[in-house]
Scaffold this active site. Structure first.
Site, PDB file in Angstrom:
ATOM      1  CB  CYS A 148      13.583   8.744   7.036  1.00 20.04           C
ATOM      2  SG  CYS A 148      14.517   7.871   5.780  1.00 20.04           S
ATOM      3  CD  GLU A 186      14.218   0.299   7.505  1.00 28.70           C
ATOM      4  OE1 GLU A 186      14.830   1.283   7.946  1.00 28.70           O
ATOM      5  OE2 GLU A 186      14.723  -0.828   7.408  1.00 28.70           O
ATOM      6  CD  GLU A 232      11.051  12.338  10.865  1.00 31.45           C
ATOM      7  OE1 GLU A 232       9.940  11.898  11.200  1.00 31.45           O
ATOM      8  OE2 GLU A 232      11.834  11.738  10.121  1.00 31.45           O
ATOM      9  CE  LYS A 271      -1.737   2.469   3.260  1.00 32.09           C
ATOM     10  NZ  LYS A 271      -1.528   3.796   2.642  1.00 32.09           N
TER      11      LYS A 271
HETATM   12  P1  NAD Z   1       2.895   7.904   8.166  1.00 28.85           P
HETATM   13  O1  NAD Z   1       3.389   7.018   9.236  1.00 28.85           O
HETATM   14  O2  NAD Z   1       1.844   8.864   8.482  1.00 28.85           O
HETATM   15  O3  NAD Z   1       2.342   7.044   6.943  1.00 28.85           O
HETATM   16  C1  NAD Z   1       3.107   6.050   6.347  1.00 28.85           C
HETATM   17  C2  NAD Z   1       2.185   5.036   5.714  1.00 28.85           C
HETATM   18  O4  NAD Z   1       1.432   4.382   6.734  1.00 28.85           O
HETATM   19  C3  NAD Z   1       1.172   5.608   4.756  1.00 28.85           C
HETATM   20  O5  NAD Z   1       1.038   4.715   3.691  1.00 28.85           O
HETATM   21  C4  NAD Z   1      -0.098   5.669   5.583  1.00 28.85           C
HETATM   22  O6  NAD Z   1      -1.277   5.579   4.808  1.00 28.85           O
HETATM   23  C5  NAD Z   1       0.046   4.447   6.440  1.00 28.85           C
HETATM   24  N1  NAD Z   1      -0.649   4.499   7.722  1.00 28.85           N
HETATM   25  C6  NAD Z   1      -0.992   5.597   8.444  1.00 28.85           C
HETATM   26  N2  NAD Z   1      -1.592   5.229   9.584  1.00 28.85           N
HETATM   27  C7  NAD Z   1      -1.637   3.879   9.587  1.00 28.85           C
HETATM   28  C8  NAD Z   1      -2.121   2.911  10.509  1.00 28.85           C
HETATM   29  N3  NAD Z   1      -2.673   3.258  11.662  1.00 28.85           N
HETATM   30  N4  NAD Z   1      -1.973   1.604  10.202  1.00 28.85           N
HETATM   31  C9  NAD Z   1      -1.370   1.236   9.062  1.00 28.85           C
HETATM   32  N5  NAD Z   1      -0.922   2.102   8.147  1.00 28.85           N
HETATM   33  C10 NAD Z   1      -1.038   3.415   8.409  1.00 28.85           C
HETATM   34  O7  NAD Z   1       4.204   8.596   7.577  1.00 28.85           O
HETATM   35  P2  NAD Z   1       4.306   9.615   6.390  1.00 28.85           P
HETATM   36  O8  NAD Z   1       3.917  10.948   6.924  1.00 28.85           O
HETATM   37  O9  NAD Z   1       3.639   9.099   5.176  1.00 28.85           O
HETATM   38  O10 NAD Z   1       5.885   9.560   6.087  1.00 28.85           O
HETATM   39  C11 NAD Z   1       6.793  10.293   6.762  1.00 28.85           C
HETATM   40  C12 NAD Z   1       7.507   9.440   7.788  1.00 28.85           C
HETATM   41  O11 NAD Z   1       8.154   8.325   7.164  1.00 28.85           O
HETATM   42  C13 NAD Z   1       8.618  10.219   8.455  1.00 28.85           C
HETATM   43  O12 NAD Z   1       8.577  10.012   9.835  1.00 28.85           O
HETATM   44  C14 NAD Z   1       9.882   9.609   7.865  1.00 28.85           C
HETATM   45  O13 NAD Z   1      11.012   9.743   8.643  1.00 28.85           O
HETATM   46  C15 NAD Z   1       9.499   8.195   7.629  1.00 28.85           C
HETATM   47  N6  NAD Z   1      10.372   7.538   6.647  1.00 28.85           N
HETATM   48  C16 NAD Z   1      11.298   6.621   7.069  1.00 28.85           C
HETATM   49  C17 NAD Z   1      12.167   6.008   6.171  1.00 28.85           C
HETATM   50  C18 NAD Z   1      13.194   5.002   6.639  1.00 28.85           C
HETATM   51  O14 NAD Z   1      13.710   4.276   5.810  1.00 28.85           O
HETATM   52  N7  NAD Z   1      13.497   4.925   7.911  1.00 28.85           N
HETATM   53  C19 NAD Z   1      12.085   6.319   4.818  1.00 28.85           C
HETATM   54  C20 NAD Z   1      11.140   7.251   4.407  1.00 28.85           C
HETATM   55  C21 NAD Z   1      10.276   7.856   5.336  1.00 28.85           C
END
Ligand code: NAD
Length: 790
Positions: A300, A266, A397, A192
């Site tokens: 990230c 991650e 962050e 997803k």
């Molecule tokens: P997010 O956690 O809000 O969403 C990430 C994904 O999870 C989306 O697809 C979202 O629809 C889904 N999601 C949201 N709530 C959920 C739930 N309760 N259950 C299951 N899925 C759910 O994050 P974001 O705002 O999309 O992305 C930014 C974050 O991602 C930042 O914190 C960033 O650091 C992190 N990130 C980490 C890495 C890494 O490799 N460590 C890489 C890229 C981004």
């Protein structure tokens, strides 16, 4: 403006990337059927859609089908149906499919880049030169792993159906990081994408159709948290791979607790960018541009905390401001643009709010004098100085183009400041003195460290974090393990302890001597609560009493384990010698331990002696492996070597099982120690006297104080305390199913790595319950990138 004026101004003219092809693709698609399930395009069964819009203008791009639980069910069913054939196909067959995906992506490279930029807002230079080529490299690199699987990962096979959830900041690249290793391992996937950026995943699904990916092997569903939640909780899924915020990562850790699902997370970061006074300042400034203004800081591993040595702070800040004034903010489709819009209005509001709060808390926020485009979600690059370590800009962050600056006086202070965060994803160290840089890198609590560089990635080099940045690695050999499972030899189901004996109050005088104490910080200490537990022999008689450890005792043991520096800092050869010495001293008392085993468990003298001998053999094994289970050196397609170092996890809590009470305990403690971890062990609740008998063996074996700590008591209670303790980095639990599930759920405070038997023990006597399978759990792989050349 005359020619001379133009020459002096050196302004860039507009250089827009054409978007006709992307617009034609958008116009031709029916996005109300955007769920790719079982090789077909489907509408959401509930008929719902969500909107995706263009961050540079706010204009609607498409209305996309929004998957609900029934659609996730259908996707999991398709992946389950496709699994047997895909996992049984040869490595060569899978390699051909992965390679075909990579090649097909290459043929549509420009379309991918333009779509990514339109949907996410990242500058086209980045999507064209970084996101898309790296995604392609990932598929081609993993084609090789598919074929190397049998030889390189003996005894392992794909985990099964995998649920994958990704964020919006690198939509295609994160998809590649997830799907490529899963397919190489023989897994089928339900992925997803994030609801802000669905487009390139839809194009990718079209590529899968053309590249001959069998139906049901790759299923891509669109939607938001609801669809994500349905994936996480689906019983037909064997592994969840999540990239996103730490907040959602914790929700997922809790939701999967006790389910037996393999999990990799991650998550976010607050990475340090450390500049020492002997650094090449101009290179460091360019590094910062890549470190914090790459993708508008929505990265990230963004180097969002600039730590600069006092003597050069003023000079560096001046250079940074000059460089910031030259960053070009504008249309992401312009090839000269450095900074595009943020992904969405909500993200822009969040960043603005954090900057305002940072300023309120005392930071001085500076922005270049530049105009912002009239529409779109733009935010100027921002430099915050005078940031105290507790300021929100130093701790949270921001996920935007905001750099927080702090100064340090010496190396120790730099390391301390760098590690003063709940995250642990990446760090960057700038110094012309390679000795200094390589001295600092291992001391940084971060999964990736770049020396004189930043934001370098490659499919061959693992990426992932420590602490609240999550666990698991993506890329390279370590990334493949995340999609593989080894058949560990199972032992009995563990039942909840039913100890009839009541705690007895410790008396003064002679009785105290008969009660085994706890072993904390190299000393035998009385339990805090001053209670003991009665231990029965196999015949139901009183065998003795042990200390009834409580929360306070675990806290003391964890402090002692944390304070012990001598063990993690010892050379692997030193650790090996101590483990050999432990084996030698246990062997000197083998008869006594065998008799104790018989007395407590009722084992025959022969079986008891066998268990003791095996325990000694195991100590020998790990003594021998302490200096052999080493890291690797990667040679990525960049002028750099990447050192994949094996580091200890840190303080590891061990909850040992009842079956094979001596061998089980030693089989868990020894690999943890071999890799330089310090240990807090809770021995079998039923047979704790075997552990307390070990105190003297430990005392005579040159084990530094605090390296091994043993707290006897109720398993369920002590496991819970260890799980909730934020200074415990890893937890291995072999207890009843309920205790295991609770330990996983309660681990979310610092997202410690939990390895649980899910209510089963292992057959500790078996060879498969020893060696690499355990050593791998006792280490973190840290990738240190060292570029070379002038
Ligand atoms: P997010 O956690 O809000 O969403 C990430 C994904 O999870 C989306 O697809 C979202 O629809 C889904 N999601 C949201 N709530 C959920 C739930 N309760 N259950 C299951 N899925 C759910 O994050 P974001 O705002 O999309 O992305 C930014 C974050 O991602 C930042 O914190 C960033 O650091 C992190 N990130 C980490 C890495 C890494 O490799 N460590 C890489 C890229 C981004």
């Amino acid at each position: 403006m005359n020619i001379l004026e133009r020459y002096h101004a050196m302004e860039y003219g507009p250089a827009p990337e054409a978007r006709n092809e992307a617009d034609a693709w958008l116009a031709a698609r029916d996005f109300s059927k955007a769920l790719f399930i079982d090789g077909a395009w489907k509408a959401a069964s509930g008929g719902k859609t969500f909107e995706t819009s263009e961050p540079s203008s706010g204009k609607l791009l498409a209305k996309i089908s929004d998957a609900g639980a029934a659609d996730i069910d259908a996707a999991v069913a398709a992946a389950t149906k496709a699994l047997p054939k895909w996992s049984a196909s040869s490595g060569y067959q899978r390699a051909k499919v992965l390679y075909a995906i990579g090649r097909a992506m290459q043929r549509h490279q420009r379309l991918f880049a333009v779509l990514e930029t339109i949907d996410n807002g990242k500058p086209i230079r980045e999507s064209r030169d970084i996101d898309v080529p790296l995604a392609i490299r990932h598929f081609i690199h993993h084609a090789g792993w598919a074929q190397a699987l049998d030889k390189d990962f003996p005894g392992h096979k794909g985990v099964g159906v995998v649920g994958q959830i990704i964020p919006w900041n690198f939509p295609l690249l994160m998809l590649a990081w997830k799907i490529a290793p899963a397919l190489a391992a023989g897994c089928t996937v339900v992925l997803k994408p994030a609801e802000f950026t669905p487009l390139t995943s839809i194009l990718f699904a079209e590529i899968c159709e053309r590249a001959g990916v069998p139906k049901g092997v790759v299923n891509i569903v669109q939607g938001g948290p609801e669809a994500g939640g349905a994936i996480v909780n689906h019983p037909g899924i064997q592994k969840i791979a999540f990239t996103g915020s730490s907040e959602v990562g914790k929700i997922i850790r809790k939701a999967t607790a006790g389910s037996g699902k393999k999990l990799s997370l991650e998550l976010g970061g607050k990475s340090a960018f450390i500049v020492f006074e002997d650094a090449d300042l101009d290179s460091a400034v360019e590094g910062l541009v890549d470190g914090i203004w790459f993708n508008q800081g929505q990265v990230c591993c963004a180097g969002s905390r600039l730590l600069v040595q006092e003597g050069i702070a003023e000079a560096l800040i001046a250079k940074v401001k000059t460089r910031m004034s030259r960053l070009r903010v504008g249309s992401p489709l312009d090839k000269n643009t450095d900074i595009g819009p943020l992904v969405d209005a909500t993200q822009l509001d969040r960043v603005k709010g954090l900057v305002a709060e940072g300023a309120r808390q005392g930071a001085v926020c500076w922005q270049p004098d530049a105009a912002l485009p009239s529409s779109g979600y733009y935010h100027l690059p921002t430099l915050a100085t005078g940031v105290s370590p507790a300021n929100i800009l130093a701790q949270e962050e921001v996920f935007g183009p905001v750099l927080a600056t702090m100064t340090f006086r010496n190396t120790e202070e730099a390391i301390e400041l760098a590690n003063n965060t709940r995250y642990g994803l990446a760090a960057s160290v700038w110094s012309e003195n390679v000795n200094l840089a390589l001295h600092v890198a291992p001391q940084l609590k971060a999964g990736v460290v770049w020396v004189n560089g930043t934001s370098m990635f490659d499919a061959a080099c693992g990426f992932g974090g420590y602490r609240e940045s999550g666990f698991g690695r993506e890329g390279g050999r370590e990334g493949m393990f995340e999609y593989l499972a080894a058949k560990l030899p199972l032992g009995p189901v563990i039942k909840q302890a039913t100890i009839s004996a009541q705690p007895v109050e410790q008396a003064d005088g002679a009785a105290i001597d008969r009660t085994a104490k706890l072993f904390i910080g190299g000393k035998q200490v009385r339990p805090d609560g001053n209670y003991s537990l009665a231990v029965a022999t196999a015949k139901g008689k009183l065998a003795g009493e042990v200390g009834f450890g409580n929360r306070k005792d675990i806290r003391d043991a964890v402090s002692a384990a944390r304070a012990c520096k001598a063990w993690p800092e010892a050379t692997a050869y030193n650790r090996s010698q101590v483990l050999y010495y432990l084996a030698e001293n246990l062997s000197g008392r083998a008869g006594e331990f065998a008799a104790r085993l018989t007395e407590l468990t009722g084992a025959t003298p022969k079986a008891a002696r066998e268990e003791v001998d095996q325990s000694i053999e195991r100590l020998f094994l790990y003594a021998g492996l302490a200096d052999k289970f080493e890291g690797r050196v990667h040679q990525p397609p960049a002028r750099a070597v990447t050192l994949a170092l094996h580091e200890p996890v840190g303080v590891v809590g061990i909850v040992a099982p009842d079956n094979a009470p001596l061998l089980g305990l030693i089989s868990l403690i020894a690999p943890a120690l071999a890799m330089g971890n310090t240990v807090v062990a809770v021995p079998s609740e039923k047979y704790p006297l075997l552990a307390t008998d070990l105190y003297q063996v430990i005392e005579y074996s040159d084990v530094p104080a605090g390296a091994i700590n043993i707290v006897t008591g109720r398993t369920a209670e002590l496991a819970g305390v260890l799980a909730k303790h934020d200074d415990v980095d890893g937890l291995w639990v072999f207890a009843d199913a309920e205790t295991c599930a609770k330990a996983e759920a309660w681990s979310i405070g610092n997202l410690k790595r939990v390895w649980s038997g899910n209510g089963r023990s292992l057959d500790w006597a078996s060879d498969e319950a020893a060696g690499d399978a355990l050593l791998r759990r006792a280490i973190e792989v840290k990738n240190v990138w060292v570029p070379y050349g002038d």
